[in-house]
Motif scaffolding. Structure first.
Motif, PDB file in Angstrom:
ATOM      1  N   ALA A  76      10.872  -3.915   4.682  1.00  0.00           N
ATOM      2  CA  ALA A  76      10.124  -2.824   4.045  1.00  0.00           C
ATOM      3  C   ALA A  76      10.411  -1.480   4.703  1.00  0.00           C
ATOM      4  O   ALA A  76       9.844  -0.459   4.294  1.00  0.00           O
ATOM      5  CB  ALA A  76       8.631  -3.121   4.127  1.00  0.00           C
ATOM      6  N   ALA A  77      11.280  -1.480   5.723  1.00  0.00           N
ATOM      7  CA  ALA A  77      11.574  -0.262   6.488  1.00  0.00           C
ATOM      8  C   ALA A  77      10.300   0.368   7.041  1.00  0.00           C
ATOM      9  O   ALA A  77      10.148   1.582   7.073  1.00  0.00           O
ATOM     10  CB  ALA A  77      12.367   0.737   5.636  1.00  0.00           C
ATOM     11  N   VAL A  78       9.393  -0.497   7.483  1.00  0.00           N
ATOM     12  CA  VAL A  78       8.132  -0.037   8.075  1.00  0.00           C
ATOM     13  C   VAL A  78       8.248  -0.179   9.591  1.00  0.00           C
ATOM     14  O   VAL A  78       8.654  -1.225  10.096  1.00  0.00           O
ATOM     15  CB  VAL A  78       6.948  -0.883   7.550  1.00  0.00           C
ATOM     16  N   ASP A  79       7.928   0.887  10.297  1.00  0.00           N
ATOM     17  CA  ASP A  79       7.986   0.844  11.761  1.00  0.00           C
ATOM     18  C   ASP A  79       6.761   1.581  12.289  1.00  0.00           C
ATOM     19  O   ASP A  79       6.826   2.760  12.632  1.00  0.00           O
ATOM     20  CB  ASP A  79       9.297   1.512  12.227  1.00  0.00           C
ATOM     21  N   ASP A  80       5.632   0.896  12.292  1.00  0.00           N
ATOM     22  CA  ASP A  80       4.386   1.526  12.730  1.00  0.00           C
ATOM     23  C   ASP A  80       3.489   0.459  13.362  1.00  0.00           C
ATOM     24  O   ASP A  80       3.972  -0.601  13.776  1.00  0.00           O
ATOM     25  CB  ASP A  80       3.685   2.270  11.577  1.00  0.00           C
ATOM     26  N   GLU A  81       2.201   0.702  13.384  1.00  0.00           N
ATOM     27  CA  GLU A  81       1.304  -0.256  14.062  1.00  0.00           C
ATOM     28  C   GLU A  81       1.299  -1.617  13.375  1.00  0.00           C
ATOM     29  O   GLU A  81       1.017  -2.645  14.009  1.00  0.00           O
ATOM     30  CB  GLU A  81      -0.126   0.306  14.195  1.00  0.00           C
ATOM     31  N   ARG A  82       1.667  -1.645  12.090  1.00  0.00           N
ATOM     32  CA  ARG A  82       1.712  -2.937  11.392  1.00  0.00           C
ATOM     33  C   ARG A  82       2.875  -3.788  11.883  1.00  0.00           C
ATOM     34  O   ARG A  82       2.750  -5.002  12.078  1.00  0.00           O
ATOM     35  CB  ARG A  82       1.821  -2.709   9.877  1.00  0.00           C
ATOM     36  N   SER A  83       4.040  -3.160  12.125  1.00  0.00           N
ATOM     37  CA  SER A  83       5.169  -3.947  12.639  1.00  0.00           C
ATOM     38  C   SER A  83       4.881  -4.419  14.061  1.00  0.00           C
ATOM     39  O   SER A  83       5.263  -5.541  14.437  1.00  0.00           O
ATOM     40  CB  SER A  83       6.487  -3.165  12.572  1.00  0.00           C
ATOM     41  N   VAL A  84       4.168  -3.596  14.841  1.00  0.00           N
ATOM     42  CA  VAL A  84       3.803  -4.011  16.208  1.00  0.00           C
ATOM     43  C   VAL A  84       2.864  -5.225  16.142  1.00  0.00           C
ATOM     44  O   VAL A  84       3.020  -6.208  16.872  1.00  0.00           O
ATOM     45  CB  VAL A  84       3.133  -2.838  16.975  1.00  0.00           C
ATOM     46  N   ALA A  85       1.888  -5.169  15.215  1.00  0.00           N
ATOM     47  CA  ALA A  85       0.922  -6.279  15.074  1.00  0.00           C
ATOM     48  C   ALA A  85       1.642  -7.570  14.680  1.00  0.00           C
ATOM     49  O   ALA A  85       1.335  -8.653  15.205  1.00  0.00           O
ATOM     50  CB  ALA A  85      -0.138  -5.918  14.032  1.00  0.00           C
ATOM     51  N   LEU A  86       2.596  -7.466  13.783  1.00  0.00           N
ATOM     52  CA  LEU A  86       3.303  -8.674  13.334  1.00  0.00           C
ATOM     53  C   LEU A  86       4.195  -9.243  14.431  1.00  0.00           C
ATOM     54  O   LEU A  86       4.326 -10.459  14.567  1.00  0.00           O
ATOM     55  CB  LEU A  86       4.116  -8.372  12.070  1.00  0.00           C
TER      56      LEU A  86
END
Ligand code: GRG
Length: 320
Positions: free
Chosen positions: A222-232
């Protein structure tokens, strides 16, 4: 705060609800996709030698739980990534996992006769073919990740390739396997006593690295690099550690018929495990703690991560 579910359609939440229903669905989709990908000759120029292709198919199709692709598909669903993209990334990851099993079973490694309830690849074919089938699956994985069917965004494809290479390579799974063999005393120093930190590092590389990649793959797609990727990634690290502890427990009290492989091998081989160091009860307690921490790591995703919570339970309680 629920940072994902706002704006999520109800049918999407339903799609990710039940682990028990979702895992076999993903497994069937991965089997069909892998079968198609292995049978295609997308470059059109060179055909894979039939014996090699047979061994690669034997090593990768049928029987596996497909737990790692499941994590890819379910984490990708959190970000509305098209399912086909996630399946391609999951299939590539499964190729790496299957290669590692083929090589792990070789006489020079664990010397196993049975895997997934069938003769290991070197038993069914021969040792040279098994080595090459493993090599073929490993390299094929990166071919699959490089294709636009995995992502139309070249930057996403490069990040997937780089991340899987790191997870599978000398700083990840291959390095962990090396430390594992060294701990058995294979390289001349005899069996050694290791502390908890060393065993956790070894297992985090050998088993954890691919599972961390699996849990991170949705955000990468998803090209997401934020607190959600850290959580996962944290979720992946927690269930990765739990996966190995559960595997070590199964080696002690699991059923060979259900597991499709031999049991009681770790102690015989002098493997460095947390159970060997801390005992069964402490290992079970750590498993429970890891599961509850994995649940907590998913809090930001609310109800959309229900199947991932169930996946953490599955890891801790699995019998196969
Ligand atoms: C040979 C480079 C190289 C690495 C080997 C895979 C591996 C690293 C070692 C296997 C030893 C082992 C049993 C590790 C425990 C974790 C693990 C990989 C279990 C098998 O994975 P599952 O349970 O298997 O997901 P299925 O068959 O369901 O895919």
């Amino acid at each position: 705060m629920n940072i994902v579910t706002s704006g999520v359609q109800p049918d999407q939440a339903a799609r990710t609800r039940s682990f028990a229903a979702r895992l076999p669905e993903v497994a069937a989709e991965i089997d069909a996709l892998l079968s198609r990908l292995l049978d295609e000759n997308p470059r059109g120029e060179t055909a894979t030698p039939p014996r090699l292709l047979d061994a690669m198919r034997y090593a990768s199709l049928g029987q596996g739980k497909r737990f790692r692709p499941f994590l890819v598909v379910e984490t990708a669903a959190l970000f509305d990534v098209p399912r086909q993209n996630a399946l391609m990334a999951g299939a590539a990851l499964e190729c790496v996992h299957c290669y590692s099993l083929v090589h792990d079973d070789l006489p020079a490694m664990d010397d196993d006769e049975l895997r997934r309830g069938r003769p290991t690849v070197h038993r069914r074919f021969d040792e040279a073919t098994a080595i090459l089938a493993g090599d073929g699956l490993l390299t094929f994985a990166f071919d699959v990740l490089s294709r636009p069917e995995t992502s139309t965004d070249p930057a996403v494809r490069v990040k997937l390739i780089a991340s899987l290479a790191l997870a599978a390579g000398p700083q990840g799974m291959v390095g962990g396997q090396m430390l594992d063999l060294a701990a058995e005393g294979r390289f001349g120093q005899g069996e050694q006593a290791f502390d908890e930190a060393h065993i956790r590092r070894l297992q985090g590389m050998k088993t954890g690295a691919l599972i961390r990649f699996a849990a991170s793959a949705g955000a990468i797609l998803a090209a997401v690099d934020d607190e959600r990727s850290v959580a996962l990634r944290r979720y992946g690290a927690l269930i990765g550690e739990a996966f190995q502890i559960a595997d070590d427990l199964l080696d002690i009290d699991g059923e060979a018929a259900l597991l499709g492989k031999a049991v009681h091998k770790d102690a015989e081989a002098g493997k460095a495990t947390l159970i060997g160091l801390l005992g069964v009860e402490a290992a079970r307690k750590r498993l429970a703690l890891l599961t509850s921490e994995a649940h907590a790591a998913l809090e930001p995703f609310g109800a959309a991560a229900a199947s991932l919570r169930e996946a953490a339970e599955f890891v801790a309680n699995r019998r196969r």
